[in-house]
Motif scaffolding. Structure first.
Motif, PDB file in Angstrom:
ATOM      1  N   ILE A   8       0.828  -1.216   0.000  1.00 13.81           N
ATOM      2  CA  ILE A   8       0.000   0.000   0.000  1.00 13.81           C
ATOM      3  C   ILE A   8       0.864   1.268   0.000  1.00 13.81           C
ATOM      4  O   ILE A   8       0.434   2.309  -0.480  1.00 13.81           O
ATOM      5  CB  ILE A   8      -0.946  -0.004   1.233  1.00 13.81           C
ATOM      6  CG1 ILE A   8      -1.872  -1.211   1.184  1.00 13.81           C
ATOM      7  CG2 ILE A   8      -1.747   1.279   1.337  1.00 13.81           C
ATOM      8  CD1 ILE A   8      -2.816  -1.256   0.019  1.00 13.81           C
ATOM      9  N   THR A   9       2.071   1.177   0.504  1.00 14.58           N
ATOM     10  CA  THR A   9       2.943   2.355   0.554  1.00 14.58           C
ATOM     11  C   THR A   9       3.380   2.808  -0.835  1.00 14.58           C
ATOM     12  O   THR A   9       3.791   3.940  -1.003  1.00 14.58           O
ATOM     13  CB  THR A   9       4.186   2.069   1.411  1.00 14.58           C
ATOM     14  OG1 THR A   9       4.848   0.908   0.889  1.00 14.58           O
ATOM     15  CG2 THR A   9       3.810   1.842   2.859  1.00 14.58           C
ATOM     16  N   GLU A  10       3.288   1.931  -1.837  1.00  9.93           N
ATOM     17  CA  GLU A  10       3.636   2.307  -3.204  1.00  9.93           C
ATOM     18  C   GLU A  10       2.405   2.868  -3.895  1.00  9.93           C
ATOM     19  O   GLU A  10       1.331   2.267  -3.852  1.00  9.93           O
ATOM     20  CB  GLU A  10       4.162   1.093  -3.977  1.00  9.93           C
ATOM     21  CG  GLU A  10       5.479   0.588  -3.458  1.00  9.93           C
ATOM     22  CD  GLU A  10       6.044  -0.527  -4.316  1.00  9.93           C
ATOM     23  OE1 GLU A  10       5.740  -0.569  -5.529  1.00  9.93           O
ATOM     24  OE2 GLU A  10       6.776  -1.347  -3.771  1.00  9.93           O
ATOM     25  N   PRO A  11       2.531   4.028  -4.560  1.00 10.40           N
ATOM     26  CA  PRO A  11       1.364   4.633  -5.207  1.00 10.40           C
ATOM     27  C   PRO A  11       0.938   3.869  -6.453  1.00 10.40           C
ATOM     28  O   PRO A  11       1.707   3.113  -7.047  1.00 10.40           O
ATOM     29  CB  PRO A  11       1.853   6.035  -5.573  1.00 10.40           C
ATOM     30  CG  PRO A  11       3.323   5.874  -5.744  1.00 10.40           C
ATOM     31  CD  PRO A  11       3.732   4.828  -4.731  1.00 10.40           C
ATOM     32  N   ASP A  12      -0.301   4.074  -6.847  1.00  6.00           N
ATOM     33  CA  ASP A  12      -0.811   3.556  -8.105  1.00  6.00           C
ATOM     34  C   ASP A  12      -0.028   4.244  -9.229  1.00  6.00           C
ATOM     35  O   ASP A  12       0.297   5.427  -9.113  1.00  6.00           O
ATOM     36  CB  ASP A  12      -2.308   3.903  -8.191  1.00  6.00           C
ATOM     37  CG  ASP A  12      -2.963   3.340  -9.425  1.00  6.00           C
ATOM     38  OD1 ASP A  12      -3.066   2.109  -9.515  1.00  6.00           O
ATOM     39  OD2 ASP A  12      -3.381   4.133 -10.275  1.00  6.00           O
ATOM     40  N   PRO A  13       0.300   3.545 -10.316  1.00  9.83           N
ATOM     41  CA  PRO A  13       1.047   4.192 -11.409  1.00  9.83           C
ATOM     42  C   PRO A  13       0.374   5.462 -11.936  1.00  9.83           C
ATOM     43  O   PRO A  13       1.057   6.373 -12.400  1.00  9.83           O
ATOM     44  CB  PRO A  13       1.098   3.111 -12.484  1.00  9.83           C
ATOM     45  CG  PRO A  13       1.026   1.828 -11.724  1.00  9.83           C
ATOM     46  CD  PRO A  13       0.117   2.117 -10.557  1.00  9.83           C
ATOM     47  N   SER A  14      -0.945   5.552 -11.850  1.00  9.12           N
ATOM     48  CA  SER A  14      -1.637   6.749 -12.332  1.00  9.12           C
ATOM     49  C   SER A  14      -1.250   7.988 -11.533  1.00  9.12           C
ATOM     50  O   SER A  14      -1.276   9.105 -12.052  1.00  9.12           O
ATOM     51  CB  SER A  14      -3.147   6.552 -12.281  1.00  9.12           C
ATOM     52  OG  SER A  14      -3.591   6.427 -10.940  1.00  9.12           O
ATOM     53  N   ALA A  15      -0.884   7.810 -10.267  1.00  5.52           N
ATOM     54  CA  ALA A  15      -0.512   8.948  -9.419  1.00  5.52           C
ATOM     55  C   ALA A  15       0.834   9.534  -9.831  1.00  5.52           C
ATOM     56  O   ALA A  15       1.131  10.680  -9.505  1.00  5.52           O
ATOM     57  CB  ALA A  15      -0.462   8.523  -7.952  1.00  5.52           C
ATOM     58  N   LEU A  16       1.619   8.769 -10.550  1.00  4.14           N
ATOM     59  CA  LEU A  16       2.948   9.228 -10.952  1.00  4.14           C
ATOM     60  C   LEU A  16       2.922  10.073 -12.223  1.00  4.14           C
ATOM     61  O   LEU A  16       3.906  10.729 -12.542  1.00  4.14           O
ATOM     62  CB  LEU A  16       3.875   8.023 -11.152  1.00  4.14           C
ATOM     63  CG  LEU A  16       4.019   7.103  -9.941  1.00  4.14           C
ATOM     64  CD1 LEU A  16       4.847   5.882 -10.300  1.00  4.14           C
ATOM     65  CD2 LEU A  16       4.612   7.844  -8.760  1.00  4.14           C
ATOM     66  N   VAL A  17       1.812  10.061 -12.953  1.00  5.14           N
ATOM     67  CA  VAL A  17       1.744  10.783 -14.225  1.00  5.14           C
ATOM     68  C   VAL A  17       0.762  11.955 -14.208  1.00  5.14           C
ATOM     69  O   VAL A  17       0.539  12.569 -15.247  1.00  5.14           O
ATOM     70  CB  VAL A  17       1.398   9.819 -15.389  1.00  5.14           C
ATOM     71  CG1 VAL A  17       2.502   8.811 -15.607  1.00  5.14           C
ATOM     72  CG2 VAL A  17       0.082   9.126 -15.150  1.00  5.14           C
ATOM     73  N   CYS A  18       0.187  12.268 -13.063  1.00  3.52           N
ATOM     74  CA  CYS A  18      -0.715  13.420 -12.973  1.00  3.52           C
ATOM     75  C   CYS A  18      -0.118  14.442 -12.009  1.00  3.52           C
ATOM     76  O   CYS A  18       0.815  14.140 -11.271  1.00  3.52           O
ATOM     77  CB  CYS A  18      -2.115  12.989 -12.526  1.00  3.52           C
ATOM     78  SG  CYS A  18      -2.217  12.393 -10.845  1.00  3.52           S
ATOM     79  N   SER A  19      -0.678  15.632 -12.024  1.00  2.00           N
ATOM     80  CA  SER A  19      -0.164  16.671 -11.119  1.00  2.00           C
ATOM     81  C   SER A  19      -0.516  16.334  -9.675  1.00  2.00           C
ATOM     82  O   SER A  19      -1.493  15.629  -9.403  1.00  2.00           O
ATOM     83  CB  SER A  19      -0.720  18.040 -11.509  1.00  2.00           C
ATOM     84  OG  SER A  19      -2.112  18.070 -11.377  1.00  2.00           O
TER      85      SER A  19
END
Length: 66
Positions: A8-19
């Motif tokens: 859970i500590t790792e973000p969803d990949p979508s969170a890495l490509v949005c502001s």
């Protein structure tokens, strides 16, 4: 067989490509995900996969905002 989601500590990949102002917690597991704005979803990709498996591929989030 599907691979288990990362911790859970790792973000969803979508969170890495949005502001950063469009990132929020997944409604189910609290993982950081692209939650707000265009293309956002209240669920991370792993929680959405579980919902899609249960309810089918046409499941959608309906906004309750006025």
């Amino acid at each position: 067989m599907t691979t288990p989601p990362p911790p859970i500590t790792e973000p969803d990949p979508s969170a890495l490509v949005c502001s950063g102002n469009q990132v929020g917690p997944c409604a189910t597991c609290q993982r950081k995900t692209h939650k707000y704005g265009s293309g956002g979803s209240p669920l991370c990709q792993w929680c959405m996969a579980a919902v899609t498996e249960k309810w089918g591929p046409t499941v959608r989030h309906t906004s309750t905002r006025l």
